[in-house]
Design an enzyme around this catalytic site. Sequence first.
Site, PDB file in Angstrom:
ATOM      1  N   TRP A 176      -3.025  -2.274  -1.703  1.00 39.80           N
ATOM      2  CA  TRP A 176      -2.565  -3.561  -2.258  1.00 39.80           C
ATOM      3  C   TRP A 176      -3.206  -4.597  -1.328  1.00 39.80           C
ATOM      4  O   TRP A 176      -2.734  -4.804  -0.206  1.00 39.80           O
ATOM      5  CB  TRP A 176      -1.047  -3.609  -2.217  1.00 39.80           C
ATOM      6  N   LYS A 196      17.016 -17.198 -15.257  1.00 37.58           N
ATOM      7  CA  LYS A 196      17.394 -15.904 -14.671  1.00 37.58           C
ATOM      8  C   LYS A 196      18.549 -15.287 -15.448  1.00 37.58           C
ATOM      9  O   LYS A 196      18.547 -14.137 -15.812  1.00 37.58           O
ATOM     10  CB  LYS A 196      17.824 -16.085 -13.202  1.00 37.58           C
ATOM     11  N   GLU A 219      17.483 -14.222 -19.014  1.00 40.77           N
ATOM     12  CA  GLU A 219      16.543 -13.093 -19.035  1.00 40.77           C
ATOM     13  C   GLU A 219      17.237 -11.756 -18.901  1.00 40.77           C
ATOM     14  O   GLU A 219      16.927 -10.815 -19.603  1.00 40.77           O
ATOM     15  CB  GLU A 219      15.595 -13.216 -17.831  1.00 40.77           C
ATOM     16  N   LYS A 225       6.294  -8.004 -17.720  1.00 39.65           N
ATOM     17  CA  LYS A 225       6.186  -8.545 -16.365  1.00 39.65           C
ATOM     18  C   LYS A 225       5.042  -9.564 -16.279  1.00 39.65           C
ATOM     19  O   LYS A 225       5.137 -10.549 -15.582  1.00 39.65           O
ATOM     20  CB  LYS A 225       5.948  -7.429 -15.351  1.00 39.65           C
ATOM     21  N   GLU A 256      15.595 -22.782 -13.278  1.00 41.78           N
ATOM     22  CA  GLU A 256      15.326 -21.365 -12.947  1.00 41.78           C
ATOM     23  C   GLU A 256      16.617 -20.573 -12.983  1.00 41.78           C
ATOM     24  O   GLU A 256      16.648 -19.444 -13.472  1.00 41.78           O
ATOM     25  CB  GLU A 256      14.658 -21.248 -11.575  1.00 41.78           C
ATOM     26  N   CYS A 283       0.833  -1.203   0.000  1.00 41.05           N
ATOM     27  CA  CYS A 283       0.000   0.000   0.000  1.00 41.05           C
ATOM     28  C   CYS A 283       0.871   1.258   0.000  1.00 41.05           C
ATOM     29  O   CYS A 283       2.043   1.224   0.312  1.00 41.05           O
ATOM     30  CB  CYS A 283      -0.885   0.023   1.241  1.00 41.05           C
ATOM     31  N   ARG A 337       4.248   0.875  -6.689  1.00 42.82           N
ATOM     32  CA  ARG A 337       4.182  -0.160  -5.646  1.00 42.82           C
ATOM     33  C   ARG A 337       3.073  -1.167  -5.939  1.00 42.82           C
ATOM     34  O   ARG A 337       2.954  -2.183  -5.248  1.00 42.82           O
ATOM     35  CB  ARG A 337       3.942   0.493  -4.281  1.00 42.82           C
ATOM     36  N   ASN A 397      -1.036   1.021   6.054  1.00 44.35           N
ATOM     37  CA  ASN A 397      -0.206   0.132   5.241  1.00 44.35           C
ATOM     38  C   ASN A 397       0.371  -0.897   6.198  1.00 44.35           C
ATOM     39  O   ASN A 397       1.023  -0.550   7.173  1.00 44.35           O
ATOM     40  CB  ASN A 397       0.918   0.913   4.556  1.00 44.35           C
ATOM     41  N   GLY A 398       0.085  -2.177   5.939  1.00 45.18           N
ATOM     42  CA  GLY A 398       0.620  -3.222   6.807  1.00 45.18           C
ATOM     43  C   GLY A 398      -0.416  -4.304   7.042  1.00 45.18           C
ATOM     44  O   GLY A 398      -1.452  -4.346   6.396  1.00 45.18           O
ATOM     45  N   HIS A 400      24.873 -37.808 -23.214  1.00 44.40           N
ATOM     46  CA  HIS A 400      24.088 -38.391 -24.319  1.00 44.40           C
ATOM     47  C   HIS A 400      23.951 -37.421 -25.481  1.00 44.40           C
ATOM     48  O   HIS A 400      22.945 -37.433 -26.183  1.00 44.40           O
ATOM     49  CB  HIS A 400      22.713 -38.823 -23.787  1.00 44.40           C
TER      50      HIS A 400
HETATM   51  C1  AGP Z   1      10.279 -14.814 -14.735  1.00 46.99           C
HETATM   52  O1  AGP Z   1      11.506 -14.163 -14.419  1.00 46.99           O
HETATM   53  C2  AGP Z   1       9.695 -14.321 -15.998  1.00 46.99           C
HETATM   54  N1  AGP Z   1       9.471 -12.922 -15.913  1.00 46.99           N
HETATM   55  C3  AGP Z   1       8.518 -15.128 -16.505  1.00 46.99           C
HETATM   56  O2  AGP Z   1       9.007 -16.403 -16.830  1.00 46.99           O
HETATM   57  C4  AGP Z   1       7.335 -15.325 -15.522  1.00 46.99           C
HETATM   58  O3  AGP Z   1       7.721 -16.180 -14.491  1.00 46.99           O
HETATM   59  C5  AGP Z   1       6.179 -15.952 -16.308  1.00 46.99           C
HETATM   60  O4  AGP Z   1       5.802 -15.061 -17.323  1.00 46.99           O
HETATM   61  C6  AGP Z   1       4.976 -16.284 -15.420  1.00 46.99           C
HETATM   62  O5  AGP Z   1       4.455 -15.112 -14.881  1.00 46.99           O
HETATM   63  P1  AGP Z   1       3.392 -15.246 -13.691  1.00 46.99           P
HETATM   64  O6  AGP Z   1       4.100 -15.905 -12.559  1.00 46.99           O
HETATM   65  O7  AGP Z   1       2.973 -13.849 -13.382  1.00 46.99           O
HETATM   66  O8  AGP Z   1       2.259 -16.099 -14.187  1.00 46.99           O
END
Ligand code: AGP
Length: 594
Positions: A73, A472, A475, A589, A468, A2, A27, A97-98, A491
């Site tokens: 939020w 990372k 990306e 995002k 993962e 928030c 935020r 907020n909290g 293989h």
């Molecule tokens: C993760 O670093 C990426 N930005 C992307 O793979 C993300 O995890 C994926 O698009 C899923 O998003 P969500 O968790 O909001 O569903």
Amino acid sequence: MCGIVGYIGKEKCISKIISGLESLEYRGYDSAGIAYVKNNTVIIKKEQGRIANLKENINLEEESYMGIGHTRWATHGKPCQINSHPHKVGKVTVVHNGIIENYESLKKELSEYEWVSETDSEVVAALIDKLYREDNDMVKLLSKLKDYLVGSYALGIIIDGDDKLYAIRKDSPLIIGVSENGNFIASDVPAILEYTNLYYLILNDEYAVLSRDDVVIYDKDGNISTKNLLTFEGNREAAMKNGYEHFMLKEIYEQPKVIMDTIKEYISDLDTLKEKMSGLEKYEEIDIVGCGSAYHVGLVGKSLIEKYGHVRVNVDIASEYRYSDHIYKKNHLILVISQSGETADTLAVLRKAKEDGIDTLAIVNVVGSSIAREADRVLYIKAGVEIAVATTKAYSCQLMMLSMIALYLGIINGMLNESIFEEYKKLDKIITDILNDTSDTKSVAEIIYKNKDIFFLGRKLDYALSMEASLKLKEVSYLHSEAYAAGELKHGTISLIETGTPVISLITEDDIRLKTLSNVKEVCARGALSVIITNEEVLDKEVYDKLILIPKLHDLVGSVLVIIKCQLIAYYVAKLNGCDIDKPRNLAKSVTVE
Ligand code: AGP
């Protein structure tokens, strides 16, 4: 998280408060509201959705010189107009907020009040109203508020007929801004930078009384505090990052807190865990579905839930799962994972599961998001707003939520007992220690950032984590990377290993430690630049160029330490390559299209 903005001064308040709230939009929020005093009356306007919705119903030039505003939020109660702030109970208007952890018991003690919303914040307003009616002394009231509230709070408070603005905080951020034309309260400096860069930090249990031309701050013992007036040097963007160079790094460093925020209510005691996870034991098969990192964390969940829960877990990418044919068991669960709760493919899987009459559970960060609203059941992580496109803290919180599902199922089937709770409870300190010394991850970044192909190896849980780790790195640094099952490399893909090819091996599970080390020797024999991330000393110095040691914890708890190291490596490689770390090219995002 928030956002709070308040103002009292010689100039009109509404446009200042709204502008401040707009500065806090980063935020994340689902509703916004404002309370302002006009002709000695508190007027409240609040709307679900964007601040623009709110602005349609207010006059920015209204004759008002004191007010408080809020962006919500949602944590308690769905996003809607009624649950939005400010909340007014009796003579008291509050923005909060909290999270007030004892709000239910407070509600019982405030039985004379009738509740309008589902929020903990309304309970705070009622508590203050009750205490205020007892002796009409806000300074005294604020000095003892901490004795009533358990949890986190930053509060902006207006009292009917009182020409002061009150503020208090515990754990949630709040600053006091000062200018020649008036004084502010705000969740952070960006909200008031347009009007002043002079501010006071108030610490936990400190509180403040603001008037048009004065600010009095009290320390936690109730004494008037003589604080240094600080000057914020820098622009708004810098302020939003709290001093971190990138949101990604800020969010990596928020992990001790948000992971603990996510797990603490579940591991407070066995009864609470059983209450919150009850019913999951009835499923004979679980399909975990997500995209990107959400899919990767599902692979970790599979490893942990099958090992301790003795339940068959299938994991799939949402864009594949939604178009595939499935054979469901009688008691089948589809568990969708999504930080945003809006990812199109994942949402489509959820909707199809419901059409097929299959039970659905969602692990989500954004309260009230589409997936959260439409799933039969939702387990919220408390990662807060995640701004960097590359997820870090949300992934870790999702991992811990899956770990707790495995923990619960392991306790129900007798494989585990509550003694392991202690390992969960010390996790924030262990992660903080890891984050306090990043020399190892920086040194790895320095020896790999010029390479074009970087491999991550692992077996079982470590292979899931390597997926993962690899994403990372790709990306944020734009370097090609691949996660590979360590036993599978020979293989075919080992043909790509040549002198200097970086291979980062994740080795945390005892039963396959030696096997993976054998695979590491295979790549070293071909000249690989070997990095090992592990929880036990590696005696053979020939198998690594860099060794990153992490504390050895139960795998239900220690897995997250591995990924935090990999997040830091990815961050430092990207930094060395001068990449746009928070907004990598081509990425969004939340992918709300197929
Ligand atoms: C993760 O670093 C990426 N930005 C992307 O793979 C993300 O995890 C994926 O698009 C899923 O998003 P969500 O968790 O909001 O569903």
